[in-house]
Write an enzyme that holds these catalytic residues in place. Structure first.
Site, PDB file in Angstrom:
ATOM      1  N   GLY A 146       0.805  -1.226   0.000  1.00 31.68           N
ATOM      2  CA  GLY A 146       0.000   0.000   0.000  1.00 31.68           C
ATOM      3  C   GLY A 146       0.834   1.271   0.000  1.00 31.68           C
ATOM      4  N   ALA A 147       2.143   1.140  -0.223  1.00 30.08           N
ATOM      5  CA  ALA A 147       3.010   2.318  -0.180  1.00 30.08           C
ATOM      6  C   ALA A 147       3.319   2.852  -1.573  1.00 30.08           C
ATOM      7  CB  ALA A 147       4.312   1.975   0.547  1.00 30.08           C
ATOM      8  N   SER A 187       2.479  -5.485  -5.275  1.00 30.45           N
ATOM      9  CA  SER A 187       1.650  -6.428  -6.039  1.00 30.45           C
ATOM     10  C   SER A 187       2.380  -6.930  -7.272  1.00 30.45           C
ATOM     11  CB  SER A 187       0.294  -5.824  -6.394  1.00 30.45           C
ATOM     12  OG  SER A 187       0.416  -4.504  -6.777  1.00 30.45           O
ATOM     13  N   ASP A 222       5.019  -1.434 -13.627  1.00 27.24           N
ATOM     14  CA  ASP A 222       5.442  -2.044 -12.363  1.00 27.24           C
ATOM     15  C   ASP A 222       6.015  -3.443 -12.583  1.00 27.24           C
ATOM     16  OD1 ASP A 222       4.302   0.233 -11.451  1.00 27.24           O
ATOM     17  OD2 ASP A 222       2.590  -0.726 -10.492  1.00 27.24           O
TER      18      ASP A 222
HETATM   19  C1  GLA Z   1       0.238   1.936 -10.655  1.00 26.50           C
HETATM   20  C2  GLA Z   1       0.087   1.032 -11.878  1.00 26.50           C
HETATM   21  C3  GLA Z   1       1.095   1.378 -12.964  1.00 26.50           C
HETATM   22  C4  GLA Z   1       1.094   2.867 -13.280  1.00 26.50           C
HETATM   23  C5  GLA Z   1       1.145   3.695 -11.987  1.00 26.50           C
HETATM   24  C6  GLA Z   1       0.961   5.163 -12.261  1.00 26.50           C
HETATM   25  O1  GLA Z   1       1.450   1.705 -10.024  1.00 26.50           O
HETATM   26  O2  GLA Z   1       0.247  -0.322 -11.517  1.00 26.50           O
HETATM   27  O3  GLA Z   1       0.847   0.617 -14.133  1.00 26.50           O
HETATM   28  O4  GLA Z   1      -0.002   3.219 -14.065  1.00 26.50           O
HETATM   29  O5  GLA Z   1       0.162   3.297 -11.061  1.00 26.50           O
HETATM   30  O6  GLA Z   1       2.005   5.639 -13.025  1.00 26.50           O
END
Ligand code: GLA
Length: 398
Positions: free
Chosen positions: A129-130, A135, A179
């Site tokens: 959650g940070a 995830s 991510d």
């Molecule tokens: C989350 C999503 C990413 C990206 C960011 C915002 O981390 O998982 O794909 O869209 O938000 O940049």
């Protein structure tokens, strides 16, 4: 100052010992890191640019085949375990955490791989959650580990897409690719610019001279985070549909200019004009910021971080009081050259560029002011850049 222990091998040993104690066999050990993003927020699902890096916080997986007909997943943090059918990994309504993993298994099956019953224990120190993508670390590490354990030889790029699929379909967040890409593909000491249209990327050693990357964690995640994320994505898509009528060649906001948006300003519904404007500006900022780094102009880079936050807060509206407060406070402290919210928003962290000699003062001032304003603690992390998902120890499973 709150600091969390960061010791991958110590944690791995504890997880390995737990696995051996529970399942009486030696596990395959895998680590998968969280990520930061220097600049380029909410651009990935618009086929734009991002500038992430993998960090020195890992989720750790111990895996081995099960002799029973079902699989088990055990999360150390929650001290919770679930069993699942490897031939039909159904989504759970509660608890939520197994869905990240069950979605990954579903992808292997859908792609025709025969997954054998397995045990998996998960631990590690990526805060949840940070906004550090715990995830993605969960999905990527598990996909990588299942792939390796079975000897499927699926390339990392495909595993990244499988991980993203799990998030879309088993968790319900229509995330971009940043991510999962960063967690899987990070290189020690390097950040990279990723083109989310064709997934081309280039690493560069992140030379911040006498500055550190410091994260201030609000310790909040507002409940609208996931639904608002999907709404923003839909707003961007609706902007593209409108503009396509006039510029048929555009495929995404990546192809759009501020001129195009302004020419049709009156036709956008609700906040769509603001959303599109932000994304187009942010894409350009990533390219300009990459040049700043190439030229060693950290001050110019830091200014773009502030501009990014301003857009995220006012135009894209994914910030919150806590994040806005931290960014505003950072401006009052000598030695801070850039600050912005990081990740999806509505809580999580700000990322700050702080002169090394000023980090201690920065943190004590921020902590004190944050506590005075919100009545609870913030957390903080000074980040190092590490490599992407990898085997932690030699695989002795045979
Ligand atoms: C989350 C999503 C990413 C990206 C960011 C915002 O981390 O998982 O794909 O869209 O938000 O940049």
């Amino acid at each position: 100052m709150q600091k969390e222990e960061n010791n991958t091998s110590q944690q791995a040993n504890a997880i390995r010992a737990k696995f051996e104690e529970r399942y009486h066999q030696e596990p395959l050990m895998v680590r998968s890191p969280g990520r930061i993003n220097l600049i380029g927020e909410h651009t990935d699902y618009n086929e734009g640019y991002v500038m992430p890096a993998a960090i020195d916080r890992d989720l750790i997986f111990a895996l081995g085949f099960s002799k029973e007909p079902h699989g088990t997943l055990y999360a150390l943090k929650q001290d919770e375990s679930v069993t699942f059918d490897v031939t039909n990994p159904a989504k759970l309504s509660s608890p939520q955490w197994p869905n990240y993993l069950l979605g990954v298994i579903r992808q292997f099956i859908d792609k025709g791989y025969s997954v054998k019953p397995l045990h998996c224990i998960i631990g590690g120190d990526v805060p949840t959650g940070a906004g550090l993508s715990s995830s993605a670390a969960l999905e990527c590490g598990f996909a990588f580990a299942v792939n390796h354990l079975h000897g499927f030889h699926i390339p990392k790029l495909e595993l990244i897409h499988m991980a993203q699929w799990a998030e879309h379909n088993y968790v319900g967040v229509k995330c971009g690719i940043m991510d999962q890409f960063a967690s899987m593909m990070g290189v020690e000491g390097n950040a990279f610019v990723l083109d989310c249209r064709d997934l081309s990327y280039h690493y560069f050693p992140l030379n911040l001279t006498d500055f550190s990357i410091v994260l201030c964690d609000t310790m909040v995640k507002h409940s609208l985070a996931d639904s608002a994320y999907n709404t923003r994505r839909a707003e961007c898509e609706s902007g593209v549909i409108l503009l396509k009528q006039y510029y048929p060649k555009i495929r995404s906001l990546r192809d759009v200019t501020s001129g195009m948006i302004d020419a049709h300003r009156d036709q956008f519904v609700g906040k769509v004009y603001n959303r599109c404007t932000y994304v187009v500006q942010e894409n350009q900022r990533v390219l300009d910021a990459a040049n700043d780094l190439k030229n060693g102009d950290l001050k110019a880079f830091g200014k773009k971080m502030y501009a990014s936050h301003d857009g995220l807060s006012r135009l894209y509206e994914v910030s919150c009081d806590e994040l806005d407060f931290l960014v505003a406070e950072s401006k009052k402290i000598d030695g801070v050259i850039g600050s912005r919210m990081m990740g999806g928003g509505f809580g999580g962290c700000t990322i700050n560029l702080v002169s090394k000699s000023g980090v201690e003062f920065f943190l004590s001032a921020m902590e004190e002011n944050f506590r005075a304003r919100f009545g609870h603690e913030m957390n903080s992390y000074v980040m190092q850049l590490k490599g992407g998902t990898s085997i932690l120890e030699p695989d002795r499973m045979g």
